[in-house]
Design a protein around this motif. Structure first.
Motif, PDB file in Angstrom:
ATOM      1  N   PHE A 235      31.032  34.587  41.612  1.00 41.26           N
ATOM      2  CA  PHE A 235      31.322  36.019  41.668  1.00 41.26           C
ATOM      3  C   PHE A 235      30.211  36.868  41.039  1.00 41.26           C
ATOM      4  O   PHE A 235      30.142  38.071  41.272  1.00 41.26           O
ATOM      5  N   VAL A 236      29.398  36.219  40.228  1.00 43.82           N
ATOM      6  CA  VAL A 236      28.307  36.957  39.594  1.00 43.82           C
ATOM      7  C   VAL A 236      27.276  37.279  40.674  1.00 43.82           C
ATOM      8  O   VAL A 236      26.875  36.416  41.433  1.00 43.82           O
ATOM      9  N   GLY A 237      26.903  38.559  40.743  1.00 45.62           N
ATOM     10  CA  GLY A 237      25.899  38.947  41.733  1.00 45.62           C
ATOM     11  C   GLY A 237      26.480  39.386  43.066  1.00 45.62           C
ATOM     12  O   GLY A 237      25.744  39.818  43.951  1.00 45.62           O
ATOM     13  N   LEU A 238      27.794  39.302  43.233  1.00 45.90           N
ATOM     14  CA  LEU A 238      28.388  39.797  44.491  1.00 45.90           C
ATOM     15  C   LEU A 238      28.338  41.326  44.526  1.00 45.90           C
ATOM     16  O   LEU A 238      28.438  41.977  43.478  1.00 45.90           O
ATOM     17  N   PRO A 239      28.231  41.908  45.705  1.00 40.99           N
ATOM     18  CA  PRO A 239      28.248  43.383  45.809  1.00 40.99           C
ATOM     19  C   PRO A 239      29.677  43.912  45.667  1.00 40.99           C
ATOM     20  O   PRO A 239      30.321  44.283  46.651  1.00 40.99           O
ATOM     21  N   HIS A 240      30.187  43.952  44.448  1.00 43.08           N
ATOM     22  CA  HIS A 240      31.602  44.305  44.232  1.00 43.08           C
ATOM     23  C   HIS A 240      31.820  45.811  44.141  1.00 43.08           C
ATOM     24  O   HIS A 240      32.937  46.299  44.299  1.00 43.08           O
ATOM     25  N   ALA A 241      30.749  46.579  43.878  1.00 41.94           N
ATOM     26  CA  ALA A 241      30.836  48.045  43.812  1.00 41.94           C
ATOM     27  C   ALA A 241      31.873  48.526  42.800  1.00 41.94           C
ATOM     28  O   ALA A 241      32.403  49.637  42.931  1.00 41.94           O
ATOM     29  N   GLY A 242      32.222  47.699  41.847  1.00 44.95           N
ATOM     30  CA  GLY A 242      33.193  48.120  40.830  1.00 44.95           C
ATOM     31  C   GLY A 242      34.602  48.237  41.369  1.00 44.95           C
ATOM     32  O   GLY A 242      35.475  48.799  40.718  1.00 44.95           O
ATOM     33  N   ARG A 274      33.454  37.779  29.772  1.00 48.89           N
ATOM     34  CA  ARG A 274      32.181  38.382  29.357  1.00 48.89           C
ATOM     35  C   ARG A 274      31.152  38.335  30.494  1.00 48.89           C
ATOM     36  O   ARG A 274      30.462  39.297  30.756  1.00 48.89           O
ATOM     37  N   ARG A 275      31.101  37.184  31.168  1.00 47.46           N
ATOM     38  CA  ARG A 275      30.126  37.044  32.267  1.00 47.46           C
ATOM     39  C   ARG A 275      30.363  38.084  33.348  1.00 47.46           C
ATOM     40  O   ARG A 275      29.431  38.703  33.855  1.00 47.46           O
ATOM     41  N   LEU A 276      31.618  38.278  33.718  1.00 45.54           N
ATOM     42  CA  LEU A 276      31.912  39.254  34.782  1.00 45.54           C
ATOM     43  C   LEU A 276      31.675  40.679  34.292  1.00 45.54           C
ATOM     44  O   LEU A 276      31.189  41.530  35.043  1.00 45.54           O
ATOM     45  N   ALA A 277      32.017  40.939  33.026  1.00 43.64           N
ATOM     46  CA  ALA A 277      31.784  42.281  32.484  1.00 43.64           C
ATOM     47  C   ALA A 277      30.281  42.582  32.491  1.00 43.64           C
ATOM     48  O   ALA A 277      29.860  43.690  32.839  1.00 43.64           O
ATOM     49  N   LEU A 278      29.484  41.597  32.138  1.00 41.81           N
ATOM     50  CA  LEU A 278      28.027  41.798  32.151  1.00 41.81           C
ATOM     51  C   LEU A 278      27.510  41.958  33.581  1.00 41.81           C
ATOM     52  O   LEU A 278      26.457  42.554  33.810  1.00 41.81           O
ATOM     53  N   ALA A 279      28.257  41.418  34.533  1.00 42.09           N
ATOM     54  CA  ALA A 279      27.881  41.577  35.941  1.00 42.09           C
ATOM     55  C   ALA A 279      28.434  42.880  36.513  1.00 42.09           C
ATOM     56  O   ALA A 279      28.385  43.094  37.731  1.00 42.09           O
ATOM     57  N   GLY A 280      28.987  43.737  35.638  1.00 40.86           N
ATOM     58  CA  GLY A 280      29.406  45.071  36.063  1.00 40.86           C
ATOM     59  C   GLY A 280      30.822  45.186  36.573  1.00 40.86           C
ATOM     60  O   GLY A 280      31.235  46.254  37.040  1.00 40.86           O
ATOM     61  N   TYR A 281      31.587  44.111  36.531  1.00 39.26           N
ATOM     62  CA  TYR A 281      32.985  44.196  36.989  1.00 39.26           C
ATOM     63  C   TYR A 281      33.837  44.919  35.949  1.00 39.26           C
ATOM     64  O   TYR A 281      33.674  44.682  34.743  1.00 39.26           O
TER      65      TYR A 281
END
Ligand code: SF4
Length: 395
Positions: A235-242, A274-281
């Motif tokens: 999921f890290v790096g996916l274009p999730h757009a928040g 933490r990993r996902l939060a750092l990836a902007g989620y």
């Protein structure tokens, strides 16, 4: 399930009162020191089903074929069923039936009833199901009161149609969309009501596609799910757009160690958060089920300190909390005692308050004074230890 052990794999598990969103091999997973929050050094623990079956209709679907290919690439055989019947699930005892079903993954087309979305208060406007069933072994499992057959995990092959159908629900929310304090979330879709997404993602790829779908959906919408697993690498790096909020279901050490078999250790879940939060989620905590065990203030205090450490230094952190106390119904108690006859889970009606849920079903919750004590403590402790965290609801 029929008495001869035949299961309609395309039939949904019969559902009573929708459980709280949340909120595998069976052996107990020790929870490591909550202070040890470095990302796990070992590979994520992944479920390997003992048996995988697929219906003909599921294999006709592009995503069904993708799941089968993915499973076969992992070295597992996919049993191609002639029809929608699955045999060989029933064992000699209820425990054996449970074990066989829990080891089985069925690739099926979602039943029509699942395609008509339902509101799922207090979490989200709508519930969307990409799968049903879970390989973990939580002794308080939210699904227990909802199942009438063996707990086979069904994953839905018609994912593309399910995602395409969500557009019809845009702006029609009845839960978050109507609350001023949550209006910023847009129309919300909860995708973990009857399963644990990260327990299955390595076998299906379904939630990754859902994140990409929401990432490309230029509208005020949010995909939400909660998990007790930590396998977030894809999921890290996916274009999730928040537009996807991933929440991690966490609990204090005694509850996680005693009752959450087959899940990822809590420190791994927090490292994944933490990993996902750092990836902007946007991320979240589902603290559930909260139990006032002896020393609960100290135990939950330790958990919240670990949360605080996990989110330290995350830029533009968007963190929420959903606080859910333990409850049970007569039906869930009966099922859980069948699955886990030696459980130490407290399900004593005499120690609880009897309430009626939205659909009139009886449920047993903690007495008013216990609830009030818990709520007051959690509200203050979260504000003090994790001040950036927004509490979405308490129940
Ligand atoms: Fe049930 Fe635990 Fe799976 Fe959640 S993670 S569905 S509580 S077994």
């Amino acid at each position: 399930m029929r008495p001869d052990g035949v299961v309609d794999v395309d039939e949904p598990l019969a559902v009573g009162v929708p459980p709280a969103p949340h909120d595998a091999s069976g052996e107990r997973v020790p929870t490591r020191d909550l202070a040890g929050l470095a990302p796990p050094a070992r590979p994520a623990r992944r479920w390997t089903p003992r048996r995988v079956v697929a219906t003909p209709a599921a294999l006709d679907q592009p995503h069904g074929a993708r799941i089968a290919a993915r499973v076969e690439a992992l070295g597992l055989e996919v049993e191609r069923l002639r029809g929608n019947r699955l045999t060989g699930v029933r064992g000699e005892t209820e425990r054996e039936t449970y074990a066989r079903a829990k080891g089985t993954l069925a690739i099926v087309v979602s039943p029509p009833s699942r395609r008509r979305l339902q509101p799922i208060a207090p979490s989200a406007d709508w519930r969307v199901d990409l799968a049903e069933g879970c390989p973990a072994h939580c002794q308080y499992c939210y699904l227990a009161g909802s199942l009438t057959g063996p707990p086979v995990t069904r994953v839905y092959a018609d994912l593309d149609d399910i995602l395409a159908g969500l557009a019809d629900y845009l702006g029609r929310g009845t839960v978050t969309s109507r609350k001023r304090e949550r209006a910023g979330e847009g129309t919300t879709f909860e995708a973990s009501c009857y399963t644990d997404p990260l327990a299955l993602e390595h076998l299906t790829g379904s939630w990754r596609r859902a994140v990409e779908h929401f990432g490309g959906w230029d509208a005020p919408v949010q995909l939400r799910w909660t998990t007790k697993y930590a396998d977030v690498g894809t999921f890290v790096g996916l274009p999730h757009a928040g537009r996807t909020r991933v929440r991690f279901s966490v609990n204090c050490r005694p509850v996680a160690e005693r009752f959450e078999g087959g899940t990822a250790p809590v420190p791994d879940r927090l490292a994944a958060l933490r990993r996902l939060a750092l990836a902007g989620y946007p991320v979240g905590l589902t603290v559930a089920p909260i139990m006032p065990l002896p020393g609960w203030r100290e135990h939950y205090g330790e958990l919240l300190d670990a949360v605080s450490a996990a989110v330290t230094g995350v830029p533009a952190l968007d963190l929420t909390a959903e606080l859910i106390t333990h409850r049970f119904t007569p039906g869930s108690k009966e099922v859980l005692l069948g699955w886990y006859p030696r459980t130490r889970l407290e399900m004593d009606e005499a120690a609880r308050s009897r309430k009626h849920g939205r659909f009139g079903a009886v449920k047993y919750v903690y007495p008013r004074e216990v609830m009030s004590e818990l709520r007051t403590w959690f509200t203050a402790a979260l504000a003090e230890r994790v001040p950036g965290c927004r509490v979405l609801y308490w129940t």
